[in-house]
Scaffold this active site. Sequence first.
Site, PDB file in Angstrom:
ATOM      1  CB  VAL A   1       2.502  -2.965  -1.794  1.00  0.00           C
ATOM      2  CG1 VAL A   1       4.098  -2.940  -2.257  1.00  0.00           C
ATOM      3  CG2 VAL A   1       1.884  -1.704  -2.510  1.00  0.00           C
ATOM      4  N   GLY A   2      -0.569  -4.202  -2.969  1.00  0.00           N
ATOM      5  CA  GLY A   2      -2.001  -4.227  -2.415  1.00  0.00           C
ATOM      6  C   GLY A   2      -2.732  -4.643  -3.651  1.00  0.00           C
TER       7      GLY A   2
ATOM      8  N   GLY B   1      -7.162  -4.371  -4.417  1.00  0.00           N
ATOM      9  CA  GLY B   1      -8.561  -4.053  -3.871  1.00  0.00           C
ATOM     10  C   GLY B   1      -9.766  -4.532  -4.782  1.00  0.00           C
TER      11      GLY B   1
ATOM     12  CG  ASP C   1     -14.707   2.947   6.095  1.00  0.00           C
ATOM     13  OD1 ASP C   1     -15.088   2.104   6.878  1.00  0.00           O
ATOM     14  OD2 ASP C   1     -14.371   2.600   4.982  1.00  0.00           O
TER      15      ASP C   1
ATOM     16  CE  LYS D   1      -7.317   2.406  -4.248  1.00  0.00           C
ATOM     17  NZ  LYS D   1      -8.109   3.206  -3.140  1.00  0.00           N
TER      18      LYS D   1
ATOM     19  CB  VAL E   1      -1.844  -0.442  -4.140  1.00  0.00           C
ATOM     20  CG1 VAL E   1      -0.531   0.579  -3.433  1.00  0.00           C
ATOM     21  CG2 VAL E   1      -3.156  -0.015  -3.969  1.00  0.00           C
TER      22      VAL E   1
END
Length: 419
Positions: free
Chosen positions: A20-21, A23, A135, A43, A28
């Site tokens: 789903v992700g 980086g 952030d 993750k 992830v």
Amino acid sequence: MLNEKVIGEYVYLVSDECKVGVGQFSHVYKGYHEKTKKQVAIKQIDKKQIKGIFEQMLRNEINILKQLNHQYILKMYAYYETSNNFYIITEFCETDVLQILKNQGSLPEEKVIAYVLQISEALKYLNSKKIIHRDIKPSNILIHEGEVRLADFGFAVHQDKVGIEDRQFQIGSPLYMSPETLLKNQYNHKTDLWSLGVLYFEMIFGVVPFFSIEMDDLLRKLQQYQQDYILTFKYPVSEASTEAIRNLLAYDPSHRCEIRNLELILKNYYSNRAAGDASIHSQKRTITPDKRKKDSPNQSPENRSKAQPIKKELVKVSCSAKCFDKNSTYFTKNKPNKEDDQQNSKREENLGTDRKDNEAIHQISGIRLHDLTVYNEKVTLENMSNEDFLAFLIKKLESVKRQDPSQNIQINECQLLLV
């Protein structure tokens, strides 16, 4: 099962369907708790690529997440470390604000206000723990079942530990960083409030208020803002949003509103709607600034915003705060704009994100209201509904047209906007 991995009490499938992700150093996956079958996000971070400052940031994030337990902050269920990888298990979120902006361009104001109030609750909780996030940006605001989850605490720090060494580095995403952090000056929790103001602006208008692909140019724009306090809105928004954005984007952090003031401003928006004032034409006309000072409590003494007609051919929102001599917002009409195109092309870059806008650009609209002398009338303007007040203004404009035909074009534009 093929490619199924078990990490502690959690299971996930290593496949593109479950990913789903992605980086810089991580992937992830969607997984679940082996016993309860509760859905989670897993993750997986490659240890070989995480060295030095990056490993320090990861361990910092894990240590801070262990301390946190709040409805609007991403929950960490477990953390595992093997010889090859780090694993962080968190609650699963369906999307984030960045993806929503990419798909929709911007968000409805009512939803934006709901999100901002939820983020402010999370920040209030962090303040109680003396933690600065540092952030806040669209990709770090996850959405789970319609509620926000503040995520990514890699840059977070305890206020007591912000020293000279921390200020030597520009930590965060430049387009969302406060002026004091960009200039490496002393800062506190109010740096997060500036970032929230930029996020608020972007969620409503689809673009950040200060965009540049060059750091020097970004600093120049912020220095100009420090002098004139002018923000350009693509279209008018509610008084609550206008006031909230102006308060959050106060250049001087000492003039930036506290979260309690922000909540007062935005909760009034819901109070007005609950009272049946959702339609602008059914609302009571806002009390004039002079009257308001006497009859209404000042929701935000640090930075009070108000709308007023001015001689310059623009609709302007200015601030009567004790700290500003000039503080203005210009509304704009749709027309292509080169800077918006630049923002669109840079949405996915590290410097910051922006909205993909098909119309792309906007032009300041010219409206002259300074010839009106409504303040000398005997009518009690503060008690008029918007509908009656607009009819009153249009009548006055017709009168001015008859007296001075040379103003017809500008007055017609004004009438068109009013109706």
